[in-house]
Design a protein around this motif. Sequence first.
Motif, PDB file in Angstrom:
ATOM      1  N   ILE A 114      73.530  -1.413  56.640  1.00 27.05           N
ATOM      2  CA  ILE A 114      72.318  -1.598  57.450  1.00 27.05           C
ATOM      3  C   ILE A 114      72.517  -0.988  58.839  1.00 27.05           C
ATOM      4  N   LEU A 115      73.699  -1.239  59.399  1.00 27.67           N
ATOM      5  CA  LEU A 115      74.018  -0.684  60.722  1.00 27.67           C
ATOM      6  C   LEU A 115      73.983   0.843  60.686  1.00 27.67           C
ATOM      7  N   LEU A 116      74.593   1.400  59.647  1.00 19.75           N
ATOM      8  CA  LEU A 116      74.635   2.857  59.520  1.00 19.75           C
ATOM      9  C   LEU A 116      73.251   3.449  59.313  1.00 19.75           C
ATOM     10  N   MET A 117      72.449   2.777  58.470  1.00 14.20           N
ATOM     11  CA  MET A 117      71.087   3.266  58.204  1.00 14.20           C
ATOM     12  C   MET A 117      70.269   3.313  59.486  1.00 14.20           C
ATOM     13  N   LEU A 118      70.362   2.231  60.252  1.00 13.91           N
ATOM     14  CA  LEU A 118      69.610   2.167  61.508  1.00 13.91           C
ATOM     15  C   LEU A 118      70.081   3.251  62.474  1.00 13.91           C
ATOM     16  N   ALA A 119      71.416   3.384  62.579  1.00 13.59           N
ATOM     17  CA  ALA A 119      71.965   4.344  63.535  1.00 13.59           C
ATOM     18  C   ALA A 119      71.638   5.770  63.135  1.00 13.59           C
ATOM     19  N   GLY A 174      62.949  11.496  60.117  1.00 14.98           N
ATOM     20  CA  GLY A 174      64.060  10.680  60.615  1.00 14.98           C
ATOM     21  C   GLY A 174      64.177   9.373  59.842  1.00 14.98           C
ATOM     22  N   VAL A 175      63.025   8.739  59.599  1.00 15.34           N
ATOM     23  CA  VAL A 175      63.018   7.485  58.819  1.00 15.34           C
ATOM     24  C   VAL A 175      63.561   7.756  57.407  1.00 15.34           C
ATOM     25  N   LEU A 176      63.180   8.915  56.874  1.00 20.08           N
ATOM     26  CA  LEU A 176      63.644   9.301  55.528  1.00 20.08           C
ATOM     27  C   LEU A 176      65.174   9.430  55.504  1.00 20.08           C
ATOM     28  N   VAL A 177      65.738  10.004  56.558  1.00 26.86           N
ATOM     29  CA  VAL A 177      67.208  10.137  56.644  1.00 26.86           C
ATOM     30  C   VAL A 177      67.848   8.742  56.634  1.00 26.86           C
ATOM     31  N   GLY A 178      67.252   7.816  57.406  1.00 26.13           N
ATOM     32  CA  GLY A 178      67.790   6.452  57.465  1.00 26.13           C
ATOM     33  C   GLY A 178      67.716   5.751  56.123  1.00 26.13           C
ATOM     34  N   ILE A 179      66.563   5.865  55.463  1.00 29.59           N
ATOM     35  CA  ILE A 179      66.377   5.144  54.190  1.00 29.59           C
ATOM     36  C   ILE A 179      67.278   5.716  53.096  1.00 29.59           C
ATOM     37  N   THR A 180      67.312   7.048  52.996  1.00 27.14           N
ATOM     38  CA  THR A 180      68.095   7.639  51.898  1.00 27.14           C
ATOM     39  C   THR A 180      69.603   7.535  52.127  1.00 27.14           C
ATOM     40  N   ASN A 181      69.987   7.166  53.345  1.00 29.21           N
ATOM     41  CA  ASN A 181      71.412   7.029  53.648  1.00 29.21           C
ATOM     42  C   ASN A 181      72.071   5.942  52.786  1.00 29.21           C
ATOM     43  N   ILE A 182      71.249   5.070  52.211  1.00 32.32           N
ATOM     44  CA  ILE A 182      71.810   3.989  51.368  1.00 32.32           C
ATOM     45  C   ILE A 182      72.398   4.545  50.065  1.00 32.32           C
ATOM     46  N   ILE A 183      71.940   5.754  49.668  1.00 32.81           N
ATOM     47  CA  ILE A 183      72.471   6.348  48.436  1.00 32.81           C
ATOM     48  C   ILE A 183      73.598   7.316  48.822  1.00 32.81           C
ATOM     49  N   PRO A 184      74.837   7.002  48.471  1.00 36.24           N
ATOM     50  CA  PRO A 184      75.923   7.892  48.864  1.00 36.24           C
ATOM     51  C   PRO A 184      75.773   9.285  48.229  1.00 36.24           C
ATOM     52  N   TYR A 185      76.128  10.296  48.985  1.00 33.70           N
ATOM     53  CA  TYR A 185      76.137  11.707  48.573  1.00 33.70           C
ATOM     54  C   TYR A 185      74.740  12.262  48.250  1.00 33.70           C
ATOM     55  N   GLY A 189      71.841  10.903  48.741  1.00 31.26           N
ATOM     56  CA  GLY A 189      70.893  10.575  49.809  1.00 31.26           C
ATOM     57  C   GLY A 189      70.806  11.693  50.845  1.00 31.26           C
ATOM     58  N   THR A 190      71.964  12.280  51.133  1.00 26.03           N
ATOM     59  CA  THR A 190      72.032  13.378  52.102  1.00 26.03           C
ATOM     60  C   THR A 190      71.131  14.531  51.657  1.00 26.03           C
ATOM     61  N   ILE A 191      71.259  14.890  50.384  1.00 28.05           N
ATOM     62  CA  ILE A 191      70.474  16.017  49.853  1.00 28.05           C
ATOM     63  C   ILE A 191      68.990  15.645  49.860  1.00 28.05           C
ATOM     64  N   LEU A 192      68.701  14.417  49.413  1.00 32.21           N
ATOM     65  CA  LEU A 192      67.301  13.958  49.364  1.00 32.21           C
ATOM     66  C   LEU A 192      66.655  14.000  50.745  1.00 32.21           C
ATOM     67  N   ALA A 193      67.425  13.644  51.774  1.00 36.07           N
ATOM     68  CA  ALA A 193      66.862  13.607  53.133  1.00 36.07           C
ATOM     69  C   ALA A 193      66.728  14.994  53.735  1.00 36.07           C
ATOM     70  N   ALA A 194      67.655  15.896  53.374  1.00 33.62           N
ATOM     71  CA  ALA A 194      67.648  17.233  53.992  1.00 33.62           C
ATOM     72  C   ALA A 194      66.582  18.141  53.380  1.00 33.62           C
ATOM     73  N   LEU A 195      66.261  17.904  52.100  1.00 38.29           N
ATOM     74  CA  LEU A 195      65.331  18.818  51.408  1.00 38.29           C
ATOM     75  C   LEU A 195      63.932  18.893  52.032  1.00 38.29           C
ATOM     76  N   PRO A 196      63.214  17.754  52.224  1.00 42.93           N
ATOM     77  CA  PRO A 196      61.834  17.868  52.724  1.00 42.93           C
ATOM     78  C   PRO A 196      61.695  18.619  54.054  1.00 42.93           C
ATOM     79  N   PRO A 197      62.488  18.271  55.112  1.00 46.97           N
ATOM     80  CA  PRO A 197      62.289  19.026  56.362  1.00 46.97           C
ATOM     81  C   PRO A 197      62.678  20.499  56.238  1.00 46.97           C
TER      82      PRO A 197
END
Lengths: 374, 146
Positions: free
Chosen positions: A228-233, A254-265, A267-275
């Motif tokens: 939770i701390l990491l997602m928020l940060a 930015g919110v998408l990066v925070g939310i997808t951070n819960i999925i390891p590895y 999540g990074t791809i999922l968050a980077a793709l849309p922007p």
Amino acid sequence: MKKKPISDDRLNRIIKYLAIALLFLAVLFMAVQFSSVWSWIIDAIKAVIVPVGLAYLSALIMFPLIKYLEKKGIGPRGLSLAIVFLLSVGIIFALFYFVTPFVVSEITDFFNDEFPKILDYLTGDLRDDFIFGTDAYDRLFEYLEESDLINNWLNATLPNLLNQLGSFLFPLLTAIAILPILLIYYLLDYEMLSDRLRSIIPQKQEKAVAELGSRLNQTVGAYLRGQILLMLAIGTVATIVYKLIGLKYYFVFGVLVGITNIIPYFGTILAALPPTIYTFIIGGTPGPLLVLGVNVVLQFIEGNIFQPIIMAHQLQMHPLVIITSILFFGSLFGALGVIFASPIAASIRVIWQFFREQRQAANMTPITGGDASP
Amino acid sequence: MMPANKGKIFSQYEIITIMFYFTMVLLHPIILVITYLFDIASVVDVLKFSFWLMIGILSLTLVGGVLLLTQKDRLKRRVKPAYRNEYITLLFLSAFGLLGFAVLYDYLGGNRQYIANVLTAILALMVYVLIVLGRKYFKFDYMRQK
């Protein structure tokens, strides 16, 4: 060379394991025969497990705060619980109150201003930029139009998807509705409930089970609090950096990066793709490479500096184990499986380590009662 | 030659003092980051806001400094072998403070093209300070972590 005969002890053990396997298969066979009854029972269990599980996970986050307040002399339990509960509700409410308008306005702007441009690009400019040439694009487009592939796929998938979404959302919403009540009672009598649970365990195993439970609580609790701390940060940092580099819709991305951070590895791809895709299609500044670079740097800092320190050694697992567990638990439990794959894998490791330690301790215990003297 | 205080364990007074002054230095950029996120610049004059914020932080530093001095004896008696959680807090503060400096640069009218350069320079300085503080005072050597 003469083969060594199997000892009686070994034979007994083999027969025992075979009998257990046969019994297990028989039970499985019977269960399959009465699958309709089982699904009815499993549905009922699911309805209970989701809210109770959510209450348990929330308690793992809130209980250390209550204990901290009590240690500082803020008690009785009712008062410390009320403070932590009101604080949590306040934070959640404030988050929704301040964040939702930004997200809603950005999504509305996107569909009003950018979505037609993206559609234009897909039907117009993409033809000129198509990597295999304009002929291939025309043939592909023709094939898609003639075969009605997209429509058929949408017709087949959408009802199923909506149905699945409904079956996932309804129990979740019900669970969220009753969560506060469950949580209050759970936190109020946390120790008493733990004692009651301990009392149903046979006395011989009570100490070992309590130790295992405490280790599991520690692992899952550390994961949840850290995550939770990491997602928020990471969500906040991504939003700020996106705004600094001048990316439009920085809040949603930015919110998408925070939310997808819960999925390891993944999540990074999922968050980077849309922007990245968005900046690639729309053009201008910032470019897609810069957006991708920002994501890579953010994930590098998060994965190599913050995550190892916050999660400590409690969840240090090989990336292959985490990826395999995501695929496995994701296919078993869907979205929830993907989210909780890491703590489930970590819990399995804790259980495995615990039993190994128990076995080692049992092997090392000296045999008493015998005469040790020569 | 070995440094004189390599093996020395510091009391909570030293740690809290470091954390307090570190936070006070970074509080201005951290608050600016939050205001930047919610577009406060469109509602208030950022430079005026920044000025009053600085005065507020300075007074807070004075009050906090005096309070720390009054608690000195009590805090000196408390000692921990390592200050891991405190170090994590410092890391988070630094991350947001770092971004805050970039926001401050933006608010002060700096060229956006050079934001990455500004960030890199401050990041290098901050990482150095954090590693030294971690090793010397918090007994948390990040570079040795597996």
